[in-house]
Design an enzyme around this catalytic site. Structure first.
Site, PDB file in Angstrom:
ATOM      1  N   ASP A  19      38.699  32.757  39.010  1.00  0.00           N
ATOM      2  CA  ASP A  19      39.469  33.934  39.394  1.00  0.00           C
ATOM      3  C   ASP A  19      38.779  35.173  38.827  1.00  0.00           C
ATOM      4  O   ASP A  19      38.725  35.352  37.617  1.00  0.00           O
ATOM      5  CB  ASP A  19      40.890  33.770  38.820  1.00  0.00           C
TER       6      ASP A  19
ATOM      7  N   LYS B 124      37.190  50.573  45.856  1.00  0.00           N
ATOM      8  CA  LYS B 124      35.749  50.491  46.104  1.00  0.00           C
ATOM      9  C   LYS B 124      35.020  51.730  45.568  1.00  0.00           C
ATOM     10  O   LYS B 124      33.862  51.644  45.160  1.00  0.00           O
ATOM     11  CB  LYS B 124      35.468  50.305  47.595  1.00  0.00           C
TER      12      LYS B 124
ATOM     13  N   TYR C  96      42.277  50.050  49.183  1.00  0.00           N
ATOM     14  CA  TYR C  96      40.927  49.494  49.344  1.00  0.00           C
ATOM     15  C   TYR C  96      39.866  50.538  49.008  1.00  0.00           C
ATOM     16  O   TYR C  96      38.972  50.298  48.189  1.00  0.00           O
ATOM     17  CB  TYR C  96      40.777  49.012  50.788  1.00  0.00           C
TER      18      TYR C  96
ATOM     19  N   SER D 132      29.901  46.628  48.612  1.00  0.00           N
ATOM     20  CA  SER D 132      30.943  47.652  48.662  1.00  0.00           C
ATOM     21  C   SER D 132      31.323  47.905  50.123  1.00  0.00           C
ATOM     22  O   SER D 132      31.406  46.956  50.901  1.00  0.00           O
ATOM     23  CB  SER D 132      30.440  48.910  47.955  1.00  0.00           C
TER      24      SER D 132
END
Ligand SMILES: [Zn+2]
Length: 702
Positions: free
Chosen positions: A497, A594, A590, A576
């Site tokens: 994980d 990033k 998101y 990315s």
């Protein structure tokens, strides 16, 4: 040693290959029986032959020797793995007093009956000269245990009886073939010949007889040793040495440092790295703690055949210090001492023999580490595994040999002849290795389309790749695709994980234990959530940040100690997105995560340059994957995008294709190619972002 010969199975082989002579089908059958037995044959060792009278294209009868091709594995051999050679002209060579290695090879080549067959084994002449129809040859462990003894001949006579003749060591080739023939002619009743430090040859007119003599005599040697071992008392272990308290971490640290210390610059300046293999079975660990463990390392190979796999000598390590500087010092001293000794051996041999040879790299292939077991190096993963298999057999054989009496090593001169055999030298591979051979890569998020595509391209470029994901079934699917395509020894999979730093750290220790370290880290695991800020559930926001940003941070952070211990630089290539430069509404979680990834990666580029580690980013756009491995990201966001634009799945792909300047559909392989570019270090680049998006002006890096 079990006799596996079954008449019914043998006849099935004859029926299976109707187009070839029955003797060759039977030869194939019994060769496989020998090849399957690890006590007889390891990794392409051993060979076998049959002589068959058959017609040539003109209908003339002649004798043809079918002998195993060089490098062919006996355990899986097919009839095509044997080379047919004209027997008469080869037998005429017996009248010569000597024959150079080059001329011997020439004779074997010009007397092949089929242009397309493989190169004959270096022991082909011996098979040709021995008159028996079937000849079997192995470097059986138990035979070597007995021959490599001061009282070797006595033991062999006692163990094997009068029908076995023993020959002193001679380098394989013409003179050994002649000596074996001479011995046979003097004693036509014998059933086998043992060559000291080398192995055993059995023969017979019948396929079964030759095979059964091999099993019989090797079995007798095993029984003899077992009997002697029973008389031997228990041997106390050294008290000052023990297994390290944190076993896995110690192996990982040691492997990383050994790997770094032994990496070297080849001609042309490219860095050659090794893969590492560890074997820690209980008896090996125990052997490493014996008072004479060091002697196992200095007494050399069991048979010169192994020298190209393991080198002659090993390195003994008295345990693994708990502090990195202490460990570094010890590894450097050990490897430095080893290479100096190897260089002296090479210089002394070429000077003594008055010959010129191209020196091979001087680095060790086998370490015996007290409390840990055997650690081996190989320029490919397979080579490291082969070295480990041979080292395991060698260590166990030496334990037996030690119980029997005094072990006699093979002379440096014989070892050198085999290691630097002129034909071997000619076969030195001049072609450069695959671009990323020697590198270990890890790709996170590999159960998805982009991760799978990256792993595939890295494997195609020669790297060994560890694929990881939290999705076990998805990862298993990718593993089966990639291992089928590139070979099982090239792919490893591990579930962890990325959001849990301890989980990442443990995984990196495990990777180093399995492979020796890491050279290329590709943080690729990611997730997304579509919602306007007004509707964005703070918990969802945190989840996206955890996987994308914290996950990337965790993976970069955990890789640093590995890079530091190896000291051979490396690459981090972060996957990315074009959204960092060109964000879209309802995609805040998101894009923000990033953007953070970009910052942390650039900081890493600043901080890790001193270790020679380059950190670069790739910005893909609209990679959908295929039906087999679809993009998980697009499974999350695709439905919403289709709805908002009124498109079906195909229409959505077409929409993105038309949106970019080059009008291309971006694939996972494209992203993989970009990772290979960075990993190959063709340019001195760090801190850069490379778009792989077909050209999206709003997302040009700035
Ligand atoms: Zn041999």
């Amino acid at each position: 040693m079990k006799n596996l010969f079954e008449e019914k199975e043998a006849q099935e082989f004859v029926a299976r290959y109707p187009a070839i002579p029955g003797e060759l089908a039977l030869r194939t059958y019994s060769s496989r029986l020998i090849g399957k037995e690890r006590g007889l044959v390891l990794h392409g060792g051993g060979n076998s032959s049959v002589k068959i009278r058959m017609k040539n294209i003109l209908g003339e009868l002649r004798d043809v020797l079918f002998v195993k091709g060089s490098g062919v594995n006996l355990g899986t051999i097919e009839p095509g793995g044997f080379v047919g050679l004209e027997l008469d002209p080869l037998c005429k060579l017996q009248s010569l007093r000597s024959l150079s290695e080059e001329e011997m090879e020439n004779q074997l080549q010009v007397h092949k009956v089929s242009f397309a067959s493989p190169n004959p084994s270096v022991e082909a002449l011996l098979h040709a000269f021995l008159p028996a129809r079937y000849v079997d040859h192995t470097h059986a462990d138990s035979i070597l245990v007995l021959t490599n003894q001061k009282q070797g001949e006595d033991f062999l006579r006692e163990a094997l009886g009068p029908e076995v003749s023993v020959l002193p060591y001679l380098t394989p080739g013409f003179l050994l073939a002649k000596a074996v023939l001479e011995r046979y002619e003097q004693n036509p009743g014998i059933e086998a010949i043992v060559v000291v430090h080398h192995g055993i040859f059995t023969f017979g007119e019948d396929v079964r007889v030759s095979y059964e003599r091999m099993i019989h005599y090797v079995g007798k040697a095993e029984e003899f040793i077992a009997e002697k071992m029973r008389e031997k008392a228990f041997r106390p272990l050294r008290r000052d040495l023990a297994s390290p308290p944190d076993f896995a971490l110690s192996i990982a640290r040691f492997s990383q440092m050994v790997r770094g210390t032994c990496a070297f610059r080849a001609e042309g300046g490219s860095l050659r790295r090794f893969y590492v293999e560890t074997r820690s079975a209980a008896d090996l660990v125990e052997a490493s703690l014996l008072p004479d463990a060091r002697d196992f390392c200095s007494s050399g190979v069991l048979t010169p055949d192994h020298v190209t796999r393991t080198k002659n000598l090993w390195v003994f390590m008295e345990g693994i210090p708990e502090d990195d500087p202490g460990l570094q010092r010890r590894v450097r001293e050990a490897v430095g001492g080893y290479t100096a000794k190897y260089n002296r051996y090479f210089s002394a041999q070429v000077a003594g023999k008055k010959i010129a040879r191209e020196k091979l790299d001087p680095y060790p292939r086998v370490f015996l580490v007290a409390g840990v077991g055997i650690v081996t190096l190989g320029v490919t993963r397979k080579a490291a595994q082969i070295a480990a298999d041979i080292a395991e057999h060698t260590l166990r054989a030496k334990l037996m040999a030690g119980a029997l009496g005094e072990y006699v090593p093979i002379s440096d001169s014989h070892i050198f002849d085999m290691e630097y055999w002129s034909l071997q030298q000619k076969k030195l591979d001049r072609t450069p290795p695959p671009l990323l051979q020697g590198q270990v890569a890890i790709v996170t998020g590999a159960a998805g389309a982009i991760g799978c595509g990256i792993a595939d391209r890295l494997l195609a470029a020669g790297a060994v790749v560890v694929i990881s994901d939290i999705d076990q079934p998805g990862l298993q699917k990718v593993y089966s695709i990639l291992s089928k395509r590139h070979g099982e020894s090239r792919v490893e999979s591990i579930v962890f994980d990325v959001t849990d730093f301890k989980s990442v750290e443990d995984a990196f220790i495990e990777i180093s234990r399995r492979l020796g370290g890491l050279d290329l880290v590709v943080p690729n695991a990611g997730t997304a959530h579509v919602a306007k800020i007004e509707d964005l559930d703070p918990l969802k926001f945190e989840q996206v940040i955890a996987v994308n940003l914290k996950g990337t941070f965790n993976v970069i952070k955990a890789s640093i100690p590995v890079f530091r211990r190896q000291g051979t630089g490396g690459n981090i290539v972060v996957i990315s997105t074009k959204n960092v430069f060109d964000p879209g509404a309802a995609f805040g979680a998101y894009s923000a995560s990033k953007a953070g990834v970009h910052q942390i990666s650039k900081i890493a580029a600043l901080e890790l340059a001193e270790l020679g580690v380059r950190v670069n980013l790739i910005n893909p756009d609209a990679v959908f994957g295929d039906e087999e491995i679809p993009s998980k990201l697009w499974e999350l966001i695709g439905p919403e995008r289709m709805k908002s634009r009124g498109l079906d799945p195909q229409g959505l792909r077409e929409y993105y294709r038309q949106r970019n300047l080059l009008k291309v559909q971006v694939t996972a392989e494209h992203v993989g190619n970009a990772v290979v570019f960075f990993a190959s270090e063709g340019t001195p680049t760090t801190g850069a972002t490379l778009p792989v998006d077909g050209g999206v002006p709003a997302a040009f890096p700035r």
